[in-house]
Scaffold this active site. Structure first.
Site, PDB file in Angstrom:
ATOM      1  N   ARG A  85    -132.170 -86.574 -44.726  1.00 13.95           N
ATOM      2  CA  ARG A  85    -132.387 -86.035 -46.453  1.00 13.95           C
ATOM      3  C   ARG A  85    -133.017 -84.702 -46.332  1.00 13.95           C
ATOM      4  O   ARG A  85    -134.086 -84.639 -45.653  1.00 13.95           O
ATOM      5  CB  ARG A  85    -132.958 -87.400 -46.990  1.00 13.95           C
ATOM      6  CG  ARG A  85    -132.430 -88.539 -47.260  1.00 13.95           C
ATOM      7  CD  ARG A  85    -133.128 -89.646 -47.732  1.00 13.95           C
ATOM      8  NE  ARG A  85    -133.822 -90.116 -46.945  1.00 13.95           N
ATOM      9  CZ  ARG A  85    -134.870 -90.897 -46.944  1.00 13.95           C
ATOM     10  NH1 ARG A  85    -135.282 -91.334 -48.295  1.00 13.95           N
ATOM     11  NH2 ARG A  85    -135.549 -91.252 -46.025  1.00 13.95           N
ATOM     12  N   LYS A  88    -148.659 -85.219 -49.827  1.00 19.19           N
ATOM     13  CA  LYS A  88    -147.903 -85.653 -48.816  1.00 19.19           C
ATOM     14  C   LYS A  88    -147.375 -84.412 -48.234  1.00 19.19           C
ATOM     15  O   LYS A  88    -147.306 -83.330 -48.736  1.00 19.19           O
ATOM     16  CB  LYS A  88    -146.476 -86.611 -49.328  1.00 19.19           C
ATOM     17  CG  LYS A  88    -145.699 -86.837 -48.129  1.00 19.19           C
ATOM     18  CD  LYS A  88    -144.435 -87.642 -49.279  1.00 19.19           C
ATOM     19  CE  LYS A  88    -143.185 -87.393 -47.980  1.00 19.19           C
ATOM     20  NZ  LYS A  88    -142.553 -86.187 -47.897  1.00 19.19           N
ATOM     21  N   PHE A 113    -136.832 -95.829 -47.543  1.00 18.65           N
ATOM     22  CA  PHE A 113    -137.494 -97.130 -47.958  1.00 18.65           C
ATOM     23  C   PHE A 113    -137.333 -98.442 -46.895  1.00 18.65           C
ATOM     24  O   PHE A 113    -136.556 -97.927 -45.619  1.00 18.65           O
ATOM     25  CB  PHE A 113    -137.029 -97.721 -49.237  1.00 18.65           C
ATOM     26  CG  PHE A 113    -137.669 -97.062 -50.396  1.00 18.65           C
ATOM     27  CD1 PHE A 113    -138.376 -95.830 -50.233  1.00 18.65           C
ATOM     28  CD2 PHE A 113    -137.651 -97.894 -51.834  1.00 18.65           C
ATOM     29  CE1 PHE A 113    -139.041 -95.297 -51.546  1.00 18.65           C
ATOM     30  CE2 PHE A 113    -138.249 -97.325 -52.855  1.00 18.65           C
ATOM     31  CZ  PHE A 113    -139.188 -96.111 -52.598  1.00 18.65           C
ATOM     32  N   PHE A 155    -147.554 -96.716 -31.005  1.00 22.33           N
ATOM     33  CA  PHE A 155    -148.728 -96.054 -31.048  1.00 22.33           C
ATOM     34  C   PHE A 155    -149.750 -96.193 -29.785  1.00 22.33           C
ATOM     35  O   PHE A 155    -149.600 -97.156 -29.220  1.00 22.33           O
ATOM     36  CB  PHE A 155    -149.322 -96.616 -32.217  1.00 22.33           C
ATOM     37  CG  PHE A 155    -148.658 -96.136 -33.580  1.00 22.33           C
ATOM     38  CD1 PHE A 155    -147.473 -96.688 -33.813  1.00 22.33           C
ATOM     39  CD2 PHE A 155    -149.274 -95.411 -34.521  1.00 22.33           C
ATOM     40  CE1 PHE A 155    -146.786 -96.264 -35.015  1.00 22.33           C
ATOM     41  CE2 PHE A 155    -148.543 -94.706 -35.668  1.00 22.33           C
ATOM     42  CZ  PHE A 155    -147.430 -95.204 -36.034  1.00 22.33           C
TER      43      PHE A 155
END
Lengths: 630, 630
Positions: A104, A115, A366, A454
């Site tokens: 997107r 952000k 989402f 991570f």
């Protein structure tokens, strides 16, 4: 291979992006086999791929179609975009596959607010990230222009209707030309057909027909169309317009939303070709008349002009990853009041470009209960495309949160629970991942879980995630660390994905369109969210009745719900079930083609904090290098 | 030669434009000698010329620099743009000269409202006219984005200041980084210097200094910055913002103007390079503090971010005429509250590209008393460039109006006086032309009058115009009909212009900057307009005092006056003199670099009529051809 020079700790996104040279976009296009006549370069790092390429490649079989969704995320995000980019760098630059990433376009507003950008991160990025996060090729600006022309036309029309008789209004709308003859513009013939007036000569209309044709009689209380800007401007959320003396007291309460929430963005994301976009833009309902009939953009004479404003925007923009694999950037609709997915046309073009042995990886915004559900039931329904596999991105961090870890808050240091081993917490939260996997499998496609690793994750924690995923029926579950290692770090994920795409997929929708609005809502609520029941507030009941009467009940459903829980309450982590899902209101995006039940309230226009990130953003006038974007 | 196939009567602009094939813009660039590394193609018909070309060509001598102005026009326009394009088609395609047309980018708002495009007309056009009249390469959209980010930042800052102590505000503005250290962003150091706080470590500021630094204390009544849209949206002229509960009652009356009236557009038109644009954008004054001090974009932390948003916009866009001669399209500031001229950088690049024997023809908006005066005294002052010659465009029609003919009203049929021979009326109106010629000569440049011929003009009428022009000291006066015959129709004009450019020019400004604000206003009023005196209304007196106190008195003057008369009253045609010129108010565009005395009221946001031209605008989905643009 070896193009990337990894540093530890991983530098900032913009540092990495600016340290890796790009190849000319014409070369990326050539490698993808896009003939020059279908390419429109915008400088040397971006190019629009014209939809004429689709016709040119019509005979070629589609590639494998992969959608990327995520588990219910923390506010920090679990790395869906980064995984989407990383797995493509793996497939294209390490596994020798033809691949296109479809992603997107980010809104420019937040780039200057809180952000940072949305071009992936670390060593898995779309570059140049500055272009990606700024104007790109102007598509969002085109939407601003089109959306606001329509808004201006609504108020101007009400103004002119208020001061003119039916006859005068009709005379102004159909003035005599140089030859003294009146003629309807082609867009006016659409309104005549809608009104069942089978005439094409203005002089033949009766006075009553002239009135019906010319007077839209918009109910100011029933205007749903708002203005938009691609700027975080909270003071425009609610405004009163028309206060200049020239507007003669015709004030009205309305407001601005951020551009990416415009229905025109939703149209761009779902349209299939220029002719289809023309119809969708014209069909957008902007208000009701006082008699309760829908008023469309075509009623205002604007379907054609809006399409003209959007004619360049319909073509996706070709860019590249850090490892020179091709990316199509296109559309960026909200994931609450719209589909949260990139465009149908970008996916369609990409599938042809990669051909039978290639891969197209597209991201659904989402959590998967929202973005992937809409991908399956809305986007695939309009595109006619079917996915070969789904990726669900999971992190140890998010599963710990779902297992009962303390709240994760953006901008605040992570609690120790998230920085030291706690396998039990991970296992307790795994129900969230398992439900997303089961939901995705219900569409008949194999599911690969991408465990986005991570530095602080322990082997035992990662193993626990994998075990839970496999137990839920995932085809595979693979640890990846593409943020730190680019495509190399996602090579195993790429291999698992390729194997999954060889599995038989029997795609099916969650619901047929013929069901009633309520039935469709309830299927999503009960099967995807695991709600016990659905409760409709009076406003929702009223709107469902209205849209059913207007003939819009056959549209698919686009739920506007928080992504932070399967339920309507963001704080309910894990896998809640049996709750009552409240439907507060229902909106219609008739042009885009869906109904929007509102579960909660949504911020449609973000704001700026005390110190927005624009303080750091600047450009070196000598090198023209941008600094401070994140 | 012979590329154009002339039809009689002349078809519509879009018909002609679409019937003539364009050559690839890369070829136009190649012929002009623009190296590929300085070119950024935007599709095949447009390309941005990077300012790096200026450095590359620094050693090359400039070409001849020609400005095109007009007599006091009728509301129909006298063909300045068309003449600008036509004479270039003549020079380039018929007289073998190297030439670049420099033209303003039209606002997209009016394209969908009443007026059509602004790419010239008939057989003298910039093509593709659709691109020219729509998004082009996005420069105006960038201005919308930058202007509105600044507007959002003002309201957001006031909101945050209202609810926080000095200490909290300072803490939020300079938060501790990951290493626990605070640091000022580079843009903050500018504010510290402005405040005479010679410190660079946040921890060293005294509480009093923290307060002065952090609290802009904007006076809501003294905010001059408004929001903008490139849409004709009259209902946004005056609005109340901040009415959502989230804004806690901080409502404010403000409004939107059309984007091209933004000071950022004025900056774009006058800037000389990226470093200069950074300084101008940061210096823009958006409000006063309650203590009466100017608050700038840099005080809000935005100078760098605005420059980043404008980094692509600073490069002019290369297009072509119907006869394949090169055109640079760049900037389109209002001619009332701004300079009404295309950009300094486009002219500068063009002058280098054509070299010593070539020509650059640039248009000045409005009548020459406005557009050309600003070209000479503002644009040339900032650019350091000096014109070799001036063209004044005249029509028989306009001179008849000035001679006492009946009013000319757009959209209504022309009175018979304008369609049949009346030499006396022409001669009576010639005073208007003569004053414009004398005014232009006062700058020390030779003047060529272009008599833009219409089909109904008689030889005797045309001869009368020429005689009047020569009497006023024009170097030459030439009949041309490039609307009907393209460059061929302006060949004589081209020859006269080339001869004029061989004349010695001794360029001089009308006033030195050191004079007081009032002295400068009065020189323009008395010498250019021939006013008897200037009257200052109290608001103007107050602003002149304020700007003098703030140190802005040394800026050049940018008069905001009707173009329909030398005086402040549009109905006073011909060559009025001795009148009292009222100055209602004075504004400052400190970043752009001028003061704006307001003589009359101006519409900064146009509206839409009952039947806007968008009704006719559509696109054929098969051929992608646009219809209905005019």
């Amino acid at each position: 291979m070896g193009k990337l020079d990894f540093k530890d700790p991983v530098p900032s996104d913009i540092e990495i992006a600016q340290s890796v040279p790009t190849v000319p976009i014409s070369k990326i296009a050539e490698q993808l086999g896009i003939p020059a006549e279908h390419l429109e370069p915008y400088g040397t790092t971006k190019a629009k791929v014209r939809l004429s390429a689709l016709k040119h490649l019509a005979e070629r079989p589609d590639g494998k179609y992969v959608v990327v969704g995520g588990i219910t995320p923390t506010p920090l995000g679990e790395g869906k975009s980064t995984t989407t980019v990383g797995v493509c760098q793996a497939l294209g630059a390490h596994l020798g596959k033809k691949v296109v990433t479809v992603i997107r376009q980010p809104s420019q507003g937040p780039t200057f607010g809180i952000k940072g950008g949305a071009a992936g991160g670390g060593y898995s990025q779309v570059v140049p990230m500055e272009e990606m996060n700024l104007h790109l090729t102007g598509d969002i600006h085109s939407i601003t222009a089109a959306n606001n022309l329509l808004a201006a036309a609504i108020d101007a029309r009400m103004f002119h209707e208020a001061t003119q008789s039916d006859k005068a209004l009709f005379g102004r709308l159909c003035p005599a030309g140089r030859d003294g003859k009146r003629a309807f513009a082609p867009v006016m013939l659409r309104r005549l057909r809608k009104l069942d007036i089978p005439k094409t000569d203005p002089d033949e209309l009766t006075p009553e027909e002239q009135g019906r044709f010319a007077r839209l009689d918009i109910d100011p209380e029933a205007i749903t169309w708002r203005r938009v800007l691609d700027t975080n401007d909270r003071f425009l959320r609610s405004i009163t317009t028309g206060q200049a003396p020239t507007e003669k007291g015709m004030t009205r309460e309305t407001g601005f939303d951020i551009t990416v929430s415009s229905e025109i963005m939703a149209v761009l994301a779902l349209t299939t070709c220029l002719a289809d976009m023309r119809e969708r833009l014209g069909a957008m309902v902007v208000a009701n008349s006082r008699a309760g009939e829908p008023v469309t953009a075509d009623d205002l004479g604007l379907g054609g002009a809006l399409t003209v404003l959007m004619k360049d925007a319909i073509s996706p923009t070709l860019m590249q990853t850090l490892e020179e694999t091709p990316v199509l950037v296109h559309a960026g609709p909200f994931a609450n009041i719209a589909t949260g997915n990139s465009s149908v046309v970008a996916d369609a073009v990409a599938l042809k470009l990669v051909g039978a042995d290639g891969f197209v990886v597209t991201e659904a915004g989402f959590g998967a209960d929202i973005g992937m559900e809409k991908f399956m039931n809305i986007k695939c329904r309009y595109s006619g495309l079917t996915p070969s596999a789904a990726i669900i991105v999971a992190t140890v961090r998010a599963l710990k949160m779902h297992g009962g870890g303390p709240p994760v808050v953006a901008g605040k240091p992570l609690d120790n629970a998230y920085r030291s081993e706690n396998v039990e917490l991970v296992m307790a939260g795994a129900v969230n991942l398992q439900r997303h996997v089961a939901n995705a499998r219900a569409y008949g496609v194999p599911v690969v879980v991408a465990i986005n690793k991570f530095a602080s994750d322990s082997p035992a924690e990662l193993a626990a995630v994998r075990a839970a995923a496999m137990e839920a029926g995932a085809f595979d579950a693979v640890v990846c660390w593409h943020h730190a290692r680019g495509g190399e770090g996602a090579a195993d994920l790429g291999k698992a994905l390729a194997a999954a795409c060889e599995q038989p997929a029997k795609f099916r929708f969650l619901y047929p369109l013929e069901l009633s609005i309520k039935e469709k809502i309830e299927i999503i609520a009960k099967e995807t969210y695991k709600a016990g029941s659905v409760e409709y507030l009076p406003q929702a009941e009223k709107q469902i009745e209205l849209y059913t009467r207007m003939g819009f009940a056959g549209l698919p459903i686009c739920m506007a719900k928080t992504q932070y829980s399967f339920s309507d309450v963001a704080e309910k982590k894990g896998a809640p079930s049996g709750f009552v899902l409240p439907i507060r209101d229902v909106r219609a995006s008739v042009g885009a083609g869906f109904l929007v039940p509102l579960v909660g309230t949504m911020v449609m226009m973000p704001g700026l904090p005390t110190r927005p990130c624009f303080y750091e953003i600047d450009i070196d006038p000598e090198t023209e290098r941008i600094v401070g974007l994140s």
